[in-house]
Write a protein that holds these residues in place. Structure first.
Motif, PDB file in Angstrom:
ATOM      1  N   LEU A  60       1.729  -1.412   4.926  1.00 17.69           N
ATOM      2  CA  LEU A  60       1.986  -1.203   3.499  1.00 17.69           C
ATOM      3  C   LEU A  60       1.083  -0.100   2.982  1.00 17.69           C
ATOM      4  O   LEU A  60      -0.121  -0.101   3.249  1.00 17.69           O
ATOM      5  CB  LEU A  60       1.736  -2.521   2.766  1.00 17.69           C
ATOM      6  CG  LEU A  60       1.996  -2.631   1.274  1.00 17.69           C
ATOM      7  CD1 LEU A  60       2.356  -4.083   0.949  1.00 17.69           C
ATOM      8  CD2 LEU A  60       0.756  -2.233   0.458  1.00 17.69           C
ATOM      9  N   SER A  62       0.845   3.079  -0.486  1.00 21.76           N
ATOM     10  CA  SER A  62       1.449   3.624  -1.707  1.00 21.76           C
ATOM     11  C   SER A  62       1.772   5.105  -1.580  1.00 21.76           C
ATOM     12  O   SER A  62       2.366   5.687  -2.490  1.00 21.76           O
ATOM     13  CB  SER A  62       0.504   3.415  -2.901  1.00 21.76           C
ATOM     14  OG  SER A  62      -0.724   4.108  -2.693  1.00 21.76           O
ATOM     15  N   ILE A  80       6.368  -0.455   4.401  1.00 19.58           N
ATOM     16  CA  ILE A  80       6.926  -0.521   3.052  1.00 19.58           C
ATOM     17  C   ILE A  80       5.985   0.172   2.077  1.00 19.58           C
ATOM     18  O   ILE A  80       4.776   0.238   2.292  1.00 19.58           O
ATOM     19  CB  ILE A  80       7.170  -1.977   2.611  1.00 19.58           C
ATOM     20  CG1 ILE A  80       5.872  -2.797   2.659  1.00 19.58           C
ATOM     21  CG2 ILE A  80       8.244  -2.629   3.470  1.00 19.58           C
ATOM     22  CD1 ILE A  80       6.040  -4.239   2.165  1.00 19.58           C
ATOM     23  N   LYS A  81       6.565   0.699   1.007  1.00 19.58           N
ATOM     24  CA  LYS A  81       5.777   1.349  -0.039  1.00 19.58           C
ATOM     25  C   LYS A  81       5.509   0.344  -1.148  1.00 19.58           C
ATOM     26  O   LYS A  81       6.427  -0.299  -1.661  1.00 19.58           O
ATOM     27  CB  LYS A  81       6.522   2.559  -0.591  1.00 19.58           C
ATOM     28  CG  LYS A  81       5.722   3.339  -1.620  1.00 19.58           C
ATOM     29  CD  LYS A  81       6.449   4.607  -2.055  1.00 19.58           C
ATOM     30  CE  LYS A  81       5.612   5.406  -3.045  1.00 19.58           C
ATOM     31  NZ  LYS A  81       6.294   6.674  -3.443  1.00 19.58           N
ATOM     32  N   ALA A  82       4.252   0.196  -1.504  1.00 18.49           N
ATOM     33  CA  ALA A  82       3.894  -0.767  -2.541  1.00 18.49           C
ATOM     34  C   ALA A  82       2.512  -0.431  -3.088  1.00 18.49           C
ATOM     35  O   ALA A  82       1.721   0.259  -2.449  1.00 18.49           O
ATOM     36  CB  ALA A  82       3.910  -2.189  -1.995  1.00 18.49           C
ATOM     37  N   ASN A  83       2.241  -0.931  -4.270  1.00 18.60           N
ATOM     38  CA  ASN A  83       0.965  -0.729  -4.947  1.00 18.60           C
ATOM     39  C   ASN A  83       0.146  -2.007  -4.839  1.00 18.60           C
ATOM     40  O   ASN A  83       0.590  -3.079  -5.269  1.00 18.60           O
ATOM     41  CB  ASN A  83       1.227  -0.373  -6.417  1.00 18.60           C
ATOM     42  CG  ASN A  83      -0.024   0.065  -7.145  1.00 18.60           C
ATOM     43  OD1 ASN A  83      -1.121  -0.409  -6.863  1.00 18.60           O
ATOM     44  ND2 ASN A  83       0.130   0.970  -8.087  1.00 18.60           N
ATOM     45  N   TRP A  87       1.023  -5.973  -5.708  1.00 20.50           N
ATOM     46  CA  TRP A  87       1.833  -6.493  -4.600  1.00 20.50           C
ATOM     47  C   TRP A  87       1.361  -7.862  -4.138  1.00 20.50           C
ATOM     48  O   TRP A  87       0.165  -8.151  -4.090  1.00 20.50           O
ATOM     49  CB  TRP A  87       1.760  -5.520  -3.426  1.00 20.50           C
ATOM     50  CG  TRP A  87       2.472  -6.011  -2.199  1.00 20.50           C
ATOM     51  CD1 TRP A  87       3.799  -5.865  -1.902  1.00 20.50           C
ATOM     52  CD2 TRP A  87       1.898  -6.757  -1.111  1.00 20.50           C
ATOM     53  NE1 TRP A  87       4.083  -6.460  -0.692  1.00 20.50           N
ATOM     54  CE2 TRP A  87       2.948  -7.023  -0.188  1.00 20.50           C
ATOM     55  CE3 TRP A  87       0.611  -7.225  -0.829  1.00 20.50           C
ATOM     56  CZ2 TRP A  87       2.740  -7.725   0.996  1.00 20.50           C
ATOM     57  CZ3 TRP A  87       0.404  -7.932   0.341  1.00 20.50           C
ATOM     58  CH2 TRP A  87       1.461  -8.177   1.238  1.00 20.50           C
ATOM     59  N   GLU A  90       6.293 -11.654   0.128  1.00 18.84           N
ATOM     60  CA  GLU A  90       7.416 -12.497  -0.281  1.00 18.84           C
ATOM     61  C   GLU A  90       7.242 -13.925   0.222  1.00 18.84           C
ATOM     62  O   GLU A  90       7.695 -14.876  -0.426  1.00 18.84           O
ATOM     63  CB  GLU A  90       8.720 -11.902   0.246  1.00 18.84           C
ATOM     64  CG  GLU A  90       9.071 -10.565  -0.396  1.00 18.84           C
ATOM     65  CD  GLU A  90      10.388 -10.012   0.118  1.00 18.84           C
ATOM     66  OE1 GLU A  90      11.007 -10.660   0.998  1.00 18.84           O
ATOM     67  OE2 GLU A  90      10.795  -8.932  -0.351  1.00 18.84           O
TER      68      GLU A  90
END
Length: 256
Positions: A60, A62, A80-83, A87, A90
């Protein structure tokens, strides 16, 4: 602030050593869901894949440049792209692993405490952060910022990131959710070719916000001034190289 995977991996061996030291302290025999938070170009993700298997690891980040480099390095791994400010996984994770990223996250202690709620019982939060803002490599960024025509951009310490909290803060916030919390410092000593090599090292990380603040007009002059100061602060050893002292903070918490 833009990141450069190419610049980051110029010192990949040195940067990966604390990542190896961190994963060595993760008390898990296996993991179904392991996340590499702030995976960068995938050097730390590769360590997790070696230990837990390709299908168990998700990287992961950003930054698109870093994610592209990581996917090229590990084409069979999901990225995956996430902040990290917001974040959460799931599903509950077995391992949330973060090598040299949370120093950039505002109020990161609260973020780490929140992430503990998204671990399986017995799951592990493992974090490493540079704790080197008091080292010449970083205090000289401040001196340079105050010394040239770019100085207005640095007034009031607006570029400098906050110091890390005391170790007791991590214990206080994480112990109520944990069966065990370990916090320690390791100081690394990296022999580098010369002062320009130190500047090249930090261009990928700590120096980036300073160069961004100085702007393209002054970036070259800022770097030259900073490098000259490094040359005074890091005298050559007997073999002509210089020694970069680099303290890092480690935190490993096991979910209750």
């Amino acid at each position: 602030m833009a990141w450069s995977a190419e610049q980051y991996v110029k010192f990949e061996d040195e940067r990966t050593r604390p990542a190896r030291d961190l994963i060595a302290q993760v008390p898990l025999a296996s993991a179904i869901r392991a996340y590499d938070l702030g995976c960068g170009p995938g050097n730390s993700t590769e360590l997790l894949v070696e230990r837990f298997g390709e299908g168990s690891v998700i990287g992961l980040d950003s930054d698109d440049n870093m994610l592209t480099a990581a996917a090229k390095r590990l084409p069979g791994t999901q990225f995956i792209k996430a902040n990290l400010d917001t974040w959460v996984p799931e599903e509950p994770a077995d391992l949330l692993y973060a090598n040299a990223v949370f120093q950039w996250v505002p109020d990161h202690v609260s973020v780490l405490a929140r992430l503990m709620d998204h671990l399986e019982p017995g799951g592990v939060l493992a974090v490493q952060m540079p704790d080197n803002l008091s080292e010449p490599s970083h205090t000289l960024m401040e001196e340079t910022g105050a010394a040239g025509p770019w100085a207005p951009a640095f007034a009031g310490g607006r570029v400098r990131r906050p110091l890390l909290p005391a170790p007791s803060v991590y214990f206080d916030r994480l112990m109520p959710k944990s069966v065990r919390v370990e916090v320690w410092h390791t100081v690394y000593y990296h022999p580098l070719a010369d002062a320009p090599a130190i500047a090249e090292w930090v261009k990928a990380t700590g120096l980036r916000p300073y160069l961004d603040a100085a702007g393209s007009k002054y970036a070259e002059a800022f770097t030259a001034d900073y490098t000259a100061r490094l040359a005074h602060a890091y005298p050559p050893m007997a073999d002509g190289r210089v020694l970069l002292r680099f303290p890092r903070l480690f935190v490993v918490a096991v979910k209750a």
